[in-house]
Design an enzyme around this catalytic site. Sequence first.
Site, PDB file in Angstrom:
ATOM      1  CB  SER A   7      -8.611  -0.750   2.025  1.00 43.92           C
ATOM      2  OG  SER A   7      -7.272  -0.346   1.941  1.00 43.92           O
TER       3      SER A   7
ATOM      4  CG  ASP B 216      -6.446  -4.073  -0.467  1.00 46.13           C
ATOM      5  OD1 ASP B 216      -7.400  -3.791   0.274  1.00 46.13           O
ATOM      6  OD2 ASP B 216      -6.091  -3.363  -1.416  1.00 46.13           O
TER       7      ASP B 216
END
Length: 292
Positions: A38, A167
């Site tokens: 991320s 993610d």
Amino acid sequence: MRLGLALGGGGARGLAHIHVLQALDDLGIRPVRIIGSSIGAIIGAGYASGMPARDIRAYMLDCFTSPRIVIGRLWQTRPVSLQEFLSDGGFRIGQLNARRVIMAFMPPDVPLTFAELKIPLGVMATDFYARTELELHSGDLRSAIAASAAIPAIFRPVRRDGRILVDGGIYNPLPFDRLKGVADFTVAVDVNGGPEGDVEHMPTPIKAMIGASQLTMQSIIDIKVKISPPDLLFRPAVSAYGVLDFLRSNEILMATESLREEAKRAIDRYVEARLKGVGGSARIGAAACASS
């Protein structure tokens, strides 16, 4: 000695990663590999491209100086034609196109492909349908970073190489385990944090959703650290800031400024102890000091 660097996910809290990068620049140490999830993948890509930490800091502060600048950059992510709008998946409530957003905010010095990076980089994503983590380290860099940062309900999933990716923090929020066998010692930076508040006030639905995700990711990190910890683990105090608090970038950086010197001292002590042949005992002591 070969240093491997793992940068975890945490949204705006991940700006604290920059202090550890500045510590490495101060010490003249270049990682042999960077692995990130991320925001860790985003900042890691900047550093892997050859940008000094001070330039990454200046760029991030410039991006988030004011709401007007942020809105202007987000406006650049809109489809410019109906055909592009339809091919992009049409209108979806609450889901931005992650790749377009990454393109709008990524420093121009960051190349388009992994092969052009000056430091090898691994980017963690989650394969949604295969239900597993996936490390991306070749091909198009922007789509890999977009996948790693595609927080569900905020960004739409990313289609890449026949996979649907979201993610990277969902499966591996602090991927220091991916550096095993690559480096002589590993440095990990955990910026996940957790929900903070007052029991007298009920969290909003969004805050509850993001906070629950943070708790899940923190449990994954804690288990990994307990089973096989990195050599040095840094956990800056970032829980007071929200995942989307990028407009508080300067405040976050100022509040975590001490991490730079803490990291320099801990890394310097660890390297010195290893070079003297202390080995394992130095590993435990340095990790405990850096985690406090």
